[in-house]
Write a protein that holds these residues in place. Structure first.
Motif, PDB file in Angstrom:
ATOM      1  N   SER A   1       6.182  64.908  54.322  1.00  0.00           N
ATOM      2  CA  SER A   1       6.136  63.834  53.322  1.00  0.00           C
ATOM      3  C   SER A   1       4.734  63.541  52.807  1.00  0.00           C
ATOM      4  CB  SER A   1       6.740  62.553  53.901  1.00  0.00           C
ATOM      5  OG  SER A   1       6.027  62.154  55.060  1.00  0.00           O
ATOM      6  N   VAL A   2       3.700  64.011  53.521  1.00  0.00           N
ATOM      7  CA  VAL A   2       2.327  63.702  53.100  1.00  0.00           C
ATOM      8  C   VAL A   2       1.530  64.954  52.767  1.00  0.00           C
ATOM      9  CG1 VAL A   2       2.374  61.642  54.536  1.00  0.00           C
ATOM     10  CG2 VAL A   2       1.262  63.710  55.395  1.00  0.00           C
ATOM     11  N   THR A   3       2.104  66.109  52.991  1.00  0.00           N
ATOM     12  CA  THR A   3       1.389  67.362  52.714  1.00  0.00           C
ATOM     13  C   THR A   3       0.964  67.421  51.251  1.00  0.00           C
ATOM     14  OG1 THR A   3       2.575  68.542  54.458  1.00  0.00           O
ATOM     15  CG2 THR A   3       1.577  69.872  52.723  1.00  0.00           C
ATOM     16  N   GLY A   4      -0.318  67.727  51.054  1.00  0.00           N
ATOM     17  CA  GLY A   4      -0.852  67.803  49.704  1.00  0.00           C
ATOM     18  C   GLY A   4      -1.421  66.486  49.205  1.00  0.00           C
ATOM     19  N   ARG A   5      -1.143  65.408  49.918  1.00  0.00           N
ATOM     20  CA  ARG A   5      -1.651  64.091  49.507  1.00  0.00           C
ATOM     21  C   ARG A   5      -2.643  63.508  50.517  1.00  0.00           C
ATOM     22  NH1 ARG A   5       1.725  59.846  49.168  1.00  0.00           N
ATOM     23  NH2 ARG A   5       3.157  60.629  50.779  1.00  0.00           N
ATOM     24  N   PHE A   6      -2.408  63.769  51.793  1.00  0.00           N
ATOM     25  CA  PHE A   6      -3.247  63.222  52.859  1.00  0.00           C
ATOM     26  C   PHE A   6      -4.092  64.340  53.476  1.00  0.00           C
ATOM     27  CE2 PHE A   6      -0.369  59.419  54.256  1.00  0.00           C
ATOM     28  CZ  PHE A   6      -0.305  58.994  52.935  1.00  0.00           C
ATOM     29  N   THR A   7      -5.273  63.960  53.952  1.00  0.00           N
ATOM     30  CA  THR A   7      -6.153  64.900  54.631  1.00  0.00           C
ATOM     31  C   THR A   7      -6.734  64.252  55.878  1.00  0.00           C
ATOM     32  OG1 THR A   7      -6.768  65.959  52.533  1.00  0.00           O
ATOM     33  CG2 THR A   7      -8.175  66.384  54.437  1.00  0.00           C
ATOM     34  N   ILE A   8      -6.535  64.896  57.017  1.00  0.00           N
ATOM     35  CA  ILE A   8      -7.124  64.413  58.252  1.00  0.00           C
ATOM     36  C   ILE A   8      -8.410  65.197  58.524  1.00  0.00           C
ATOM     37  CG2 ILE A   8      -5.796  66.012  59.732  1.00  0.00           C
ATOM     38  CD1 ILE A   8      -5.657  63.749  61.814  1.00  0.00           C
ATOM     39  N   SER A   9      -9.407  64.501  59.057  1.00  0.00           N
ATOM     40  CA  SER A   9     -10.667  65.162  59.394  1.00  0.00           C
ATOM     41  C   SER A   9     -11.296  64.438  60.574  1.00  0.00           C
ATOM     42  CB  SER A   9     -11.615  65.169  58.192  1.00  0.00           C
ATOM     43  OG  SER A   9     -11.930  63.851  57.785  1.00  0.00           O
ATOM     44  N   ARG A  10     -12.350  65.029  61.102  1.00  0.00           N
ATOM     45  CA  ARG A  10     -13.047  64.423  62.224  1.00  0.00           C
ATOM     46  C   ARG A  10     -14.528  64.705  62.135  1.00  0.00           C
ATOM     47  NH1 ARG A  10     -10.258  66.517  67.289  1.00  0.00           N
ATOM     48  NH2 ARG A  10     -11.966  65.432  68.354  1.00  0.00           N
ATOM     49  N   ASP A  11     -15.315  63.774  62.665  1.00  0.00           N
ATOM     50  CA  ASP A  11     -16.764  63.931  62.764  1.00  0.00           C
ATOM     51  C   ASP A  11     -17.114  63.711  64.231  1.00  0.00           C
ATOM     52  OD1 ASP A  11     -19.522  63.701  62.782  1.00  0.00           O
ATOM     53  OD2 ASP A  11     -19.600  62.702  60.846  1.00  0.00           O
ATOM     54  N   ASN A  12     -17.310  64.797  64.956  1.00  0.00           N
ATOM     55  CA  ASN A  12     -17.572  64.674  66.396  1.00  0.00           C
ATOM     56  C   ASN A  12     -18.898  63.979  66.680  1.00  0.00           C
ATOM     57  OD1 ASN A  12     -15.149  65.912  67.022  1.00  0.00           O
ATOM     58  ND2 ASN A  12     -16.051  67.942  67.236  1.00  0.00           N
ATOM     59  N   ALA A  13     -19.851  64.094  65.787  1.00  0.00           N
ATOM     60  CA  ALA A  13     -21.141  63.429  65.989  1.00  0.00           C
ATOM     61  C   ALA A  13     -21.006  61.914  65.923  1.00  0.00           C
ATOM     62  CB  ALA A  13     -22.136  63.905  64.941  1.00  0.00           C
ATOM     63  N   LYS A  14     -19.991  61.435  65.199  1.00  0.00           N
ATOM     64  CA  LYS A  14     -19.770  59.999  65.059  1.00  0.00           C
ATOM     65  C   LYS A  14     -18.588  59.504  65.887  1.00  0.00           C
ATOM     66  CE  LYS A  14     -21.706  59.687  60.397  1.00  0.00           C
ATOM     67  NZ  LYS A  14     -21.464  59.271  58.988  1.00  0.00           N
ATOM     68  N   ASN A  15     -17.946  60.407  66.643  1.00  0.00           N
ATOM     69  CA  ASN A  15     -16.764  60.020  67.424  1.00  0.00           C
ATOM     70  C   ASN A  15     -15.716  59.340  66.547  1.00  0.00           C
ATOM     71  OD1 ASN A  15     -17.845  60.988  69.791  1.00  0.00           O
ATOM     72  ND2 ASN A  15     -17.464  59.110  70.952  1.00  0.00           N
ATOM     73  N   THR A  16     -15.519  59.877  65.344  1.00  0.00           N
ATOM     74  CA  THR A  16     -14.643  59.221  64.376  1.00  0.00           C
ATOM     75  C   THR A  16     -13.699  60.229  63.718  1.00  0.00           C
ATOM     76  OG1 THR A  16     -16.318  57.539  63.911  1.00  0.00           O
ATOM     77  CG2 THR A  16     -14.561  57.790  62.296  1.00  0.00           C
ATOM     78  N   ALA A  17     -12.451  59.795  63.579  1.00  0.00           N
ATOM     79  CA  ALA A  17     -11.455  60.558  62.833  1.00  0.00           C
ATOM     80  C   ALA A  17     -11.116  59.795  61.560  1.00  0.00           C
ATOM     81  CB  ALA A  17     -10.205  60.778  63.674  1.00  0.00           C
TER      82      ALA A  17
END
Length: 116
Positions: A62-78
């Protein structure tokens, strides 16, 4: 013990965008899988997107193409970038960190409302 703090929710018009953030405490973030789930009123919690510690991603249809998940390990943040939002995306969004089967943590949730 890991603490997760979500931010970035709010009210947005259909077609708009929001970016959710999930800041994690502790030292296990870079070795953990991260996920975003959502729960709408009267419905079960569902997986929206996930990312492994190596960066492989998975999305609900339902979200493919609209949502993007990412992460920044240096900031401990998703992050969850949400574009082209629809009224049916309205829900409380929860961040999840999974280091192992026995080390599974949840944030407090952030409300996303898509309405004109």
């Amino acid at each position: 013990q890991v603490q997760l703090v979500e931010s970035g929710g709010g009210l947005v018009q259909p077609g708009g965008s929001l970016r959710l953030s999930c800041a994690a405490s502790g030292s296990t973030f870079r070795f953990s899988a991260m996920g975003w789930y959502r729960q709408a009123p009267g419905k079960q919690r569902e997986l929206v997107a996930s990312i492994t510690y190596r960066g492989s991603t998975n999305y609900a249809d339902s979200v493919t193409g609209r949502f993007t998940i990412s992460r920044d390990n240096a900031k401990n943040t998703a992050y969850l970038q949400m574009n082209s939002l629809k009224p049916e995306d309205t829900a409380v969004y929860y961040c999840n960190l999974r280091f192992s089967i026995s080390a599974d943590f949840w944030g407090q949730g952030t409300q996303v409302t898509v309405s004109s």
